[in-house]
Design a protein around this motif. Structure first.
Motif, PDB file in Angstrom:
ATOM      1  N   UNK B 149       0.836  -1.203   0.000  1.00  0.00           N
ATOM      2  CA  UNK B 149       0.000   0.000   0.000  1.00  0.00           C
ATOM      3  C   UNK B 149       0.870   1.252   0.000  1.00  0.00           C
ATOM      4  N   UNK B 150       1.908   1.209   0.800  1.00  0.00           N
ATOM      5  CA  UNK B 150       2.759   2.396   0.902  1.00  0.00           C
ATOM      6  C   UNK B 150       3.441   2.668  -0.418  1.00  0.00           C
ATOM      7  N   UNK B 151       3.834   1.581  -1.101  1.00  0.00           N
ATOM      8  CA  UNK B 151       4.512   1.744  -2.371  1.00  0.00           C
ATOM      9  C   UNK B 151       3.558   2.370  -3.395  1.00  0.00           C
ATOM     10  N   UNK B 152       2.304   1.901  -3.393  1.00  0.00           N
ATOM     11  CA  UNK B 152       1.334   2.434  -4.338  1.00  0.00           C
ATOM     12  C   UNK B 152       1.080   3.910  -4.059  1.00  0.00           C
ATOM     13  N   UNK B 153       0.925   4.230  -2.773  1.00  0.00           N
ATOM     14  CA  UNK B 153       0.667   5.628  -2.424  1.00  0.00           C
ATOM     15  C   UNK B 153       1.822   6.507  -2.877  1.00  0.00           C
ATOM     16  N   UNK B 154       3.022   6.018  -2.658  1.00  0.00           N
ATOM     17  CA  UNK B 154       4.175   6.828  -2.991  1.00  0.00           C
ATOM     18  C   UNK B 154       4.356   6.951  -4.494  1.00  0.00           C
ATOM     19  N   UNK B 158      -0.150   9.843  -4.224  1.00  0.00           N
ATOM     20  CA  UNK B 158      -1.309  10.226  -3.432  1.00  0.00           C
ATOM     21  C   UNK B 158      -0.938  10.994  -2.186  1.00  0.00           C
ATOM     22  N   UNK B 159       0.344  10.935  -1.812  1.00  0.00           N
ATOM     23  CA  UNK B 159       0.708  11.644  -0.597  1.00  0.00           C
ATOM     24  C   UNK B 159       1.301  12.998  -0.896  1.00  0.00           C
ATOM     25  N   UNK B 212      -2.014  10.451   5.816  1.00  0.00           N
ATOM     26  CA  UNK B 212      -0.970  11.168   5.117  1.00  0.00           C
ATOM     27  C   UNK B 212      -1.300  11.336   3.640  1.00  0.00           C
ATOM     28  N   UNK B 213      -2.286  10.592   3.161  1.00  0.00           N
ATOM     29  CA  UNK B 213      -2.531  10.614   1.718  1.00  0.00           C
ATOM     30  C   UNK B 213      -4.016  10.800   1.452  1.00  0.00           C
ATOM     31  N   UNK B 214      -4.351  10.939   0.205  1.00  0.00           N
ATOM     32  CA  UNK B 214      -5.749  11.124  -0.171  1.00  0.00           C
ATOM     33  C   UNK B 214      -6.369   9.758  -0.390  1.00  0.00           C
TER      34      UNK B 214
END
Lengths: 250, 342
Positions: B149-154, B158-159, B212-214
């Motif tokens: 998930x963190x990788x996708x957000x980054x 999205x952050x 931290x993200x949308x």
């Protein structure tokens, strides 16, 4: 000065008290260290603005030291391989097997120790909320040790105040949490306990608050003083009134 | 962070899960679907098709007019005071048009998927790769999911880390059956699990990522299987919204005349109190759901009038019991002792 205040809630949300104390101490000119474990900085900032205080400005001038638990947990877990020089993360206990909260205590102590350029009145430590530490893997004894060290450092040595929020339920099965809460109740100078009405949900009265001043802790053999008020939360304010005298009834 | 307690057989919570994802597709959001049970491709194939505005409004309009014409014919004679009160709406959101409606009898057409980007996380496929983040004593499946998930957000920005991205979009994350044995967590099978902090740590880190993200996330958990109630209390504390679904299948309530129109109850345990001192509580606390032919509807629970002549003692007691359990309120607003609620 040197007082330990415990905020507790049962089946409701007592965080409005945290917002109140935060803006209260900032307006009084104290140096505040806020350990915010459950919500983000912008949440507190927006509510504080409604109450008339700007957290961002307080941070700029060094009056407020804000530890955003969610953010520093992410930095700890997803941070780059090269460690930044300087202090280890205050939430280090999450990633290490040694589950003591020493790093968190060091952070608190360092942020509240007055430097030569500081001109603030007494230091204040605010924690929202302590029950989250148990969810993250800290043992209850470690949490109690942390509070104890903080009391020694902040209340006794620096003559400051501590305000801590905990959650508790009447028939809770979370024994670790109950242990921490009971222990803190015995050591607090002032307890503000927020709970629902015994008669159920009501639109006009959101709940009742019990204020217990622990006079029995002092050397005079007095009883604890217990006062009960009911309250209603509005957008920018909370109104308190005596039991049964809500505005909707009168 | 929307936390859903699954009903016993997972049938109805699946509907909520699919609605959340389908809404994301229709709104053009990006999706992440994570599951250890079904392959996400299959989940996505079964998303309900969105109803075109016209057809649904017509249906709704027809029902409303039919009812109204009946009403005007007979005015109330005995309880005439009640006539002045506004007619109670069974479904709380008929007046506002927020979101879309879906037809559960049809599946979504593949063309709708083409326009959005989606990522999947299917646990059996991911077990081969090594996690790169520090494990921090958390279950390795959770660790991998968080890392993904963190990788996708980054990567997708999205952050806010990529200021070049002009179009701001929202990421919808759906995680199915978290905490079940398929994720390698044994809180559902034993009273004293090995690591009771895995789920709560996971939720805390997930909460941090969401803040931290949308993004928005729905998590379904088979809560009825978790033996250790302390975990549920902690989890409630860590989530923004907690909704529990209780279906009547296989329980004694199925034959209770009180509930004959419905398939289950909806318990709202907590609603979010974000960015303000108070939260927006609706007037009603008793919600029930039912699966109509085309729709999964959540409505206020109506008590049918107690009209029967020969009501035995047992069933009357049952009704009273159920009525007591109805209005237990939700956690953000204070609730009182159980036996005094009425």
């Amino acid at each position: 000065q040197g007082k330990f205040t415990l905020l507790g809630d049962t089946r409701t949300d007592g965080s409005f008290l945290v917002h109140h104390f935060l803006s209260f101490y900032l307006r009084a000119g104290c140096k505040v260290c806020f350990v915010a474990l459950l919500q983000s900085f912008s949440h507190y900032n927006i509510v504080a603005q409604k109450l008339g205080v700007s957290l961002a400005a307080a941070k700029e001038r060094g009056q407020l030291v804000f530890l955003e638990g969610l953010k520093s947990c992410l930095d700890l877990l997803f941070g780059e391989e090269e460690e930044q020089s300087g202090q280890p993360s205050p939430l280090q206990f999450i990633s290490e097997s040694a589950s003591d909260l020493k790093a968190l205590f060091d952070f608190v102590r360092m942020s509240l120790t007055p430097t030569s350029s500081d001109s603030w009145k007494g230091p204040v430590l605010l924690v929202d909320d302590l029950s989250v530490l148990l969810s993250l893997g800290a043992r209850p004894v470690a949490v109690l040790d942390f509070i104890h060290y903080c009391r020694v450092a902040v209340c006794s040595q620096l003559k400051g105040n501590i305000v801590v929020l905990v959650h508790s339920n009447e028939d809770s099965e979370d024994e670790e949490n109950e242990l921490v809460v009971n222990s803190l109740c015995h050591h607090s100078d002032l307890i503000l306990w927020v709970e629902g009405l015994a008669t159920g949900f009501c639109k006009d009265v959101h709940g009742q608050i019990k204020i217990i001043r622990r006079a029995s802790l002092e050397l005079t053999a007095e009883q604890d003083l217990v006062q009960i008020y009911q309250y209603k939360i509005q957008d920018k304010n909370v109104t308190f009134f005596a039991r049964g005298l809500s505005a909707a009834v009168l | 962070l929307v936390f859903t307690e699954e009903d016993k057989y997972g049938l109805y919570s699946n509907f909520l899960f699919k609605y959340f994802l389908a809404e994301g597709v229709v709104c053009g959001h990006e999706l992440v679907v994570a599951s250890a049970k079904e392959h996400p491709d299959n989940i996505l194939k079964e998303l309900p098709a969105p109803l075109l505005d016209d057809t649904y409004r017509n249906e709704l309009g027809e029902e409303a007019t039919a009812v109204k014409s009946e009403d005007f014919q007979d005015s109330m004679k005995i309880a005439w005071r009640y006539q002045n009160l506004p007619k109670m709406e069974a479904s709380p959101t008929t007046s506002t048009k927020f979101g879309h409606y879906y037809d559960v009898s049809k599946t979504m057409s593949p063309e709708l998927f083409q326009s959005i980007k989606w990522h999947s996380f299917y646990l059996p496929e991911e077990l081969s790769s090594q996690p790169k983040m520090k494990t921090c004593n958390m279950n390795s499946a959770y660790t991998r999911l968080l890392q993904s998930i963190q990788r996708i957000i980054y990567q997708e920005g999205f952050d806010g880390s990529d200021p070049q991205k002009k179009q701001k979009n929202i990421l919808r994350i759906g995680i199915q059956s978290l905490g079940s044995m398929l994720w390698g967590d044994d809180i559902c099978s034993s009273d004293t699990p090995e690591d009771i902090h895995s789920l709560t740590k996971f939720l805390y880190v997930l909460r941090g990522l969401l803040r931290k993200s949308l993004s928005a996330c729905i998590v379904t958990v088979p809560a009825h299987l978790i033996q250790n109630k302390a975990i549920m209390e902690r989890v409630t504390n860590l989530s923004d919204i907690v909704v529990g679904l209780e279906s009547f299948i296989g329980s004694e309530r199925e034959t209770n005349p009180l509930y004959k129109d419905y398939h289950g109850l909806v318990h709202v345990h907590q609603i979010p109190r974000l960015n303000s001192l108070i939260c927006d509580v609706s007037d009603t606390k008793d919600l029930a759901f039912r699966l109509k032919r085309k729709l999964f509807a959540i409505e206020r629970l109506h008590l049918p009038p107690d009209l029967s002549d020969t009501v035995s003692r047992a069933s009357k007691q049952d009704l009273a019991e159920s009525a007591k359990l109805l209005s237990s309120g939700c956690g953000a607003m204070a609730i009182g002792k159980k036996h005094l609620d009425f």
